[in-house]
Write a protein that holds these residues in place. Structure first.
Motif, short mmCIF file in Angstrom:
data_model
loop_
_atom_site.label_atom_id
_atom_site.label_comp_id
_atom_site.label_asym_id
_atom_site.label_seq_id
_atom_site.Cartn_x
_atom_site.Cartn_y
_atom_site.Cartn_z
N SER A 91 45.14 40.33 37.98
CA SER A 91 43.95 39.70 37.41
C SER A 91 43.11 38.95 38.44
O SER A 91 41.89 39.12 38.49
CB SER A 91 44.38 38.74 36.29
OG SER A 91 43.26 38.05 35.77
N ALA A 92 43.75 38.13 39.28
CA ALA A 92 42.98 37.30 40.21
C ALA A 92 42.21 38.16 41.20
O ALA A 92 41.04 37.91 41.51
CB ALA A 92 43.91 36.33 40.94
N THR A 93 42.87 39.20 41.72
CA THR A 93 42.21 40.10 42.67
C THR A 93 41.05 40.82 42.00
O THR A 93 39.94 40.89 42.54
CB THR A 93 43.22 41.12 43.22
OG1 THR A 93 44.30 40.43 43.85
CG2 THR A 93 42.57 42.05 44.23
N GLN A 94 41.29 41.35 40.80
CA GLN A 94 40.25 42.08 40.08
C GLN A 94 39.06 41.19 39.74
O GLN A 94 37.91 41.60 39.89
CB GLN A 94 40.83 42.69 38.79
CG GLN A 94 41.73 43.87 39.03
CD GLN A 94 40.98 45.16 39.33
OE1 GLN A 94 39.81 45.15 39.69
NE2 GLN A 94 41.66 46.28 39.20
N GLN A 95 39.32 39.98 39.28
CA GLN A 95 38.23 39.10 38.89
C GLN A 95 37.35 38.74 40.08
O GLN A 95 36.12 38.68 39.97
CB GLN A 95 38.79 37.83 38.22
CG GLN A 95 39.39 38.08 36.85
CD GLN A 95 38.43 38.79 35.90
OE1 GLN A 95 37.27 38.42 35.77
NE2 GLN A 95 38.93 39.84 35.25
N ALA A 96 37.97 38.52 41.23
CA ALA A 96 37.19 38.22 42.43
C ALA A 96 36.32 39.40 42.83
O ALA A 96 35.14 39.23 43.19
CB ALA A 96 38.12 37.84 43.58
N LEU A 98 35.24 41.86 40.84
CA LEU A 98 34.20 42.08 39.82
C LEU A 98 33.08 41.06 39.96
O LEU A 98 31.90 41.40 39.79
CB LEU A 98 34.82 42.04 38.43
CG LEU A 98 35.72 43.23 38.06
CD1 LEU A 98 36.47 42.94 36.76
CD2 LEU A 98 34.89 44.51 37.93
N ALA A 99 33.43 39.81 40.27
CA ALA A 99 32.40 38.79 40.46
C ALA A 99 31.54 39.12 41.67
O ALA A 99 30.31 38.96 41.65
CB ALA A 99 33.05 37.42 40.63
N GLN A 126 34.50 49.46 36.42
CA GLN A 126 33.43 48.46 36.39
C GLN A 126 32.89 48.13 37.78
O GLN A 126 31.82 47.56 37.91
CB GLN A 126 33.92 47.18 35.72
CG GLN A 126 34.41 47.35 34.30
CD GLN A 126 35.92 47.50 34.24
OE1 GLN A 126 36.47 48.40 34.88
NE2 GLN A 126 36.58 46.62 33.49
#
Length: 219
Positions: A91-96, A98-99, A126
């Motif tokens: 999650s943390a890697t993906q969210q960074a 995607l942002a 995405q």
């Protein structure tokens, strides 16, 4: 951003810039080319219980931002190993990521799949990354992950994370390097926390090392 000194090289009839930040820039196409960024490698090690530094994803993304802004790049081509392992989907890697992508929505992204990408799986849809297999031909260049492929054009590749050892009688220094030959160029690993492999140049190879703020021809 600190001032850095790149080196212009003429390959396959095109001028490219070897950047101290361990990337290649093709001015005619406004294209930034990076090898072996290995998003999520630190997360993969932590998932195995190995205490390694955090923040490498942010460091990689900040590095891309700096180069895009400095050179006006409109297209980034990743020469394989975009994701290190399935843990890179954490999650943390993906969210960074995607942002970052939301801030850079106009930037074209292409990934030439590498060996780690096959194990890790494709990046999230995405992220809007064009996915291609090697060799991927653009103009005179064949974009690859592996440097030993038989390609129709001049190969730009990564995979081996090349470093060159500068040695004196008393000390030795391992520096990331570009290996420039008559038919292929091997780029250093762009990613943080990726290590390096000391190479022995083949006949005809020219070696350019990066000191972090400048590129130097050493052989």
């Amino acid at each position: 951003m600190m001032h850095t000194t790149s080196v212009a090289a003429r390959v396959a009839g095109e001028t490219v810039l070897l950047l101290p930040e361990k990337a290649l820039y093709w001015p005619a196409e406004k294209m930034l080319i990076v090898a072996d960024i290995h998003f999520g490698k630190a997360a993969a090690f932590r998932a195995l219980g190995v205490p390694v530094p955090r923040g490498t994803t942010t460091e990689n993304l900040t590095g891309l931002d700096a180069l895009v802004d400095a050179h006006g790049a409109q297209h980034i081509v990743f020469l394989g190993d975009f994701l290190h392992a399935r843990a890179a989907h954490a999650s943390a890697t993906q969210q960074a990521m995607l942002a970052w992508r939301a801030r850079r929505s106009s930037l074209r992204l292409t990934l030439v799949r590498g060996n780690h990408d096959r194990h890790a799986g494709d990046p999230a849809a995405q992220l809007g990354i064009e996915l291609v297999d090697e060799p991927h031909q653009v103009g005179p260049f064949a974009f690859c992950h592996h440097p030993d492929l038989d390609t129709p054009g001049y190969a730009l590749a990564g995979h081996i994370h090349p470093v060159y050892v500068l040695a004196t009688r008393f000390d030795a220094l391992r520096l990331p390097c570009f290996v420039v030959g008559s038919e292929r160029m091997i780029l250093p690993s762009f990613g943080s926390f990726t290590g390096g492999h000391a190479i022995r140049p083949e006949p005809g190879d020219t070696i350019y090392v990066s000191s972090g703020d400048a590129v130097h021809c050493v052989r």
